[in-house]
Motif scaffolding. Structure first.
Motif, PDB file in Angstrom:
ATOM      1  N   UNK A 159       1.017  -1.050   0.187  1.00  0.00           N
ATOM      2  CA  UNK A 159      -0.138  -0.087  -0.212  1.00  0.00           C
ATOM      3  C   UNK A 159       0.706   1.388   0.143  1.00  0.00           C
ATOM      4  N   UNK A 160       0.303   2.297  -0.459  1.00  0.00           N
ATOM      5  CA  UNK A 160       1.290   3.401  -0.665  1.00  0.00           C
ATOM      6  C   UNK A 160       1.341   4.010   1.089  1.00  0.00           C
ATOM      7  N   UNK A 161       0.559   3.315   1.869  1.00  0.00           N
ATOM      8  CA  UNK A 161       0.633   4.057   3.120  1.00  0.00           C
ATOM      9  C   UNK A 161       1.752   3.257   4.130  1.00  0.00           C
ATOM     10  N   UNK A 162       2.056   2.074   3.563  1.00  0.00           N
ATOM     11  CA  UNK A 162       3.378   0.745   3.871  1.00  0.00           C
ATOM     12  C   UNK A 162       4.445   2.104   3.386  1.00  0.00           C
ATOM     13  N   UNK A 163       4.690   2.040   1.927  1.00  0.00           N
ATOM     14  CA  UNK A 163       5.715   2.464   1.259  1.00  0.00           C
ATOM     15  C   UNK A 163       5.617   4.236   2.223  1.00  0.00           C
TER      16      UNK A 163
END
Length: 543
Positions: free
Chosen positions: A476-480
């Motif tokens: 996900x964008x959040x993890x990155x």
């Protein structure tokens, strides 16, 4: 001169010389006996230091031994190429080590929703300074940003925990695990009645647009977000203390604003006495059906009054916490700001620690996030991650060093931990060495009390190996983005090697995950400025 006097002087001289030799040879032991050595003043326990690191790393006493920009897990040493923010008076926190699951499969910590460390970083870099490594707390950087976490289903506990894992961009055969907790939301109309006591530092050091003037704007924003029948009191401290506004209904906006506008700066800084006065105002309104909170707004210095030391202030706070009064600390200004003091006071007071560097940040804290600050949904919130010995070889928690809890204390409900407000989120990142075997990677347990209760309830969440992403692109964008933020903080602490390749990876991770969100776009800008500040170090590492 008589012979008798000559003999006396000679004897005295010889005695002094002998004493000097003794002190030279055995001085450290003599000083230790009387508590005057530097190690005794720092509170070091030599017997404790003989205990193997892996057996003592989760005790609060084991932290505080790494040097600025060095002595990290990677062994990287770096010199500061530009101006650096002042070091805090306390010792820096040691960085969490890589832990073999065979030795310790559990990672236990108290939640932290503070964000002061990131805001100070933003101000430092904007003013062409590097933050001091001791002021860089990874968890406060990560938790400054919002992530898409599902709300907890009705009737299934106060939290939902989202788990995600993917390959790391910084090390081969290493993965990142994101553990994100979302607290339930509470509508403004459903909040408990609230009584706020604003304790405003009006000492001479608070003069200026980024201090008292910004404090006044912040308090007005907070009052606007209250329900009409909530109450507000204002106390101040400088050379002395005073009550500027007795408890007043929030709907009486004109009267409250007049009291706020009347504040002016001048004099000394009797913070301890100010805390005592504010708590006396707050405890009068405390009760199980009412939120009673002291909010300290200060540049963090103290130099007058009876309760000047950290120990005496913390002791005073502990007494009032038992009466149901919570405490938040809000920092302003730089120079003499005592970051470590503000964090300790907020932690002891079961509250939050923020730092406000602009009117936009004041709106974020006192308007957008006010509900979470006021309405506590869970107390003594602990997280324990159990790693499967078949699937995970080793792990490292990024941040939360001063929130560590002994594994055995996870289910001890009298052990103090963090508080979570309505709608608050908490995110933690781990580095994992996976074996490629086993069905379960990790089991996450969250233990917390309802406000006012003495017994805790527990929720459990599991990450199966089948859910681990095969590539970082599929994460996900959040993890990155969280990985980019945490890695930048780790870089400044000396954990991650400072070189152009890591900077490029961090920038790429963040740039691909902003989606136009204002706070994330701003982080990219700060990353560019940080890169310029670190340019001499980057150049030397590339040679």
């Amino acid at each position: 001169m008589s012979k008798r006097l000559t003999r006396i002087l000679t004897t005295l001289f010889v005695t002094l010389a002998l004493l000097g030799g003794v002190v030279t040879l055995y001085g450290d032991n003599v000083r230790k006996l009387f508590g005057a050595s530097s190690s005794s003043l720092a509170g070091n326990d030599e017997a404790y230091d003989q205990v193997p690191e892996h057996l003592r790393r989760k005790s609060m006493r084991s932290f505080g031994k790494n040097d600025a920009y060095g002595d990290s897990d990677t062994g990287q040493q770096a010199s500061s190429p530009v101006a650096q923010a002042p070091a805090p008076s306390g010792a820096p926190q040691a960085i969490n080590p890589r832990t073999e699951v065979g030795e310790d499969a559990f990672s236990t910590f108290a939640v932290d929703v503070d964000t002061a460390s990131y805001t100070q970083f933003r101000r430092s870099v904007t003013e062409h300074q590097l933050p001091h490594p001791s002021n860089v707390r990874v968890e406060e950087w990560v938790n400054y940003f919002r992530y898409a976490i599902p709300a907890p289903p009705p009737g299934q506990g106060p939290f939902h925990v989202a788990l995600e894992a993917a390959p790391s961009p910084f090390a081969d055969r290493q993965h990142l695990l994101k553990v994100s907790l979302q607290g339930r939301h509470v509508a403004k109309a459903e909040r408990k009645p609230t009584h706020l006591v604003f304790l405003v530092d009006t000492s001479g050091s608070m003069q200026g647009p980024d201090r008292l003037a910004l404090v006044q704007k912040s308090v007005k924003l907070a009052v606007e977000g209250l329900n009409p029948n909530d109450t507000v009191a204002i106390t101040t401290y400088a050379g002395g203390v005073s009550t500027v506004l007795e408890p007043t209904a929030a709907k009486e906006r004109k009267r409250i604003n007049a009291a706020i506008d009347s504040l002016s700066a001048g004099g000394g800084t009797a913070m301890g006495d100010g805390l005592e006065l504010a708590y006396q105002q707050a405890v009068r309104m405390a009760g199980s059906q009412r939120v009673s909170r002291v909010i300290v707004l200060t540049d963090g210095d103290t130099n007058l009054g009876r309760n000047q030391t950290v120990e005496t202030m913390l002791g005073s706070i502990r007494r009032y916490v038992k009466e149901g009064v919570t405490l938040s600390t809000i920092g302003f200004g730089m120079g003499n700001y005592r970051d470590e003091l503000m964090e300790k006071l907020a932690n002891q007071g079961n509250g939050n620690c923020y730092y406000i560097d602009s009117e936009r940040e004041a709106q974020r804290v006192f308007r957008d996030q006010l509900g979470g600050t006021l309405e506590v949904i869970a107390q003594d919130v602990k997280i324990q991650v159990e790693f499967d010995r078949t699937a995970v070889r080793a792990y490292r928690l990024l941040g939360y060093e001063n929130r560590a809890i002994a594994d055995a204390d996870f289910r001890k409900d009298d052990v103090d931990a963090g508080e979570v407000g309505a709608g608050h989120t908490v995110t933690a990142l781990y580095e994992l060495d996976l074996t490629g075997e086993g069905d379960t990677v990790a089991t996450v347990r969250v233990r917390a009390k309802k406000p006012g209760d003495s017994e805790a309830a527990e929720q459990r969440f599991v990450l199966n190996r089948a859910r681990v992403k095969g590539s970082l692109d599929r994460a996900s964008d959040d993890l990155r983005f969280a990985a980019a933020v945490a890695s930048t903080a780790d870089l400044l602490r000396g954990t991650l090697t400072t070189d152009e390749r890591n900077f490029s990876r961090i920038h790429s991770l963040a740039a691909d995950a902003t989606h136009g969100q204002e706070d994330r776009v701003e982080f990219l800008t700060l990353l560019g400025k940080l890169r310029q500040l670190l340019a001499p170090r980057l150049a030397s590492s590339s040679r």
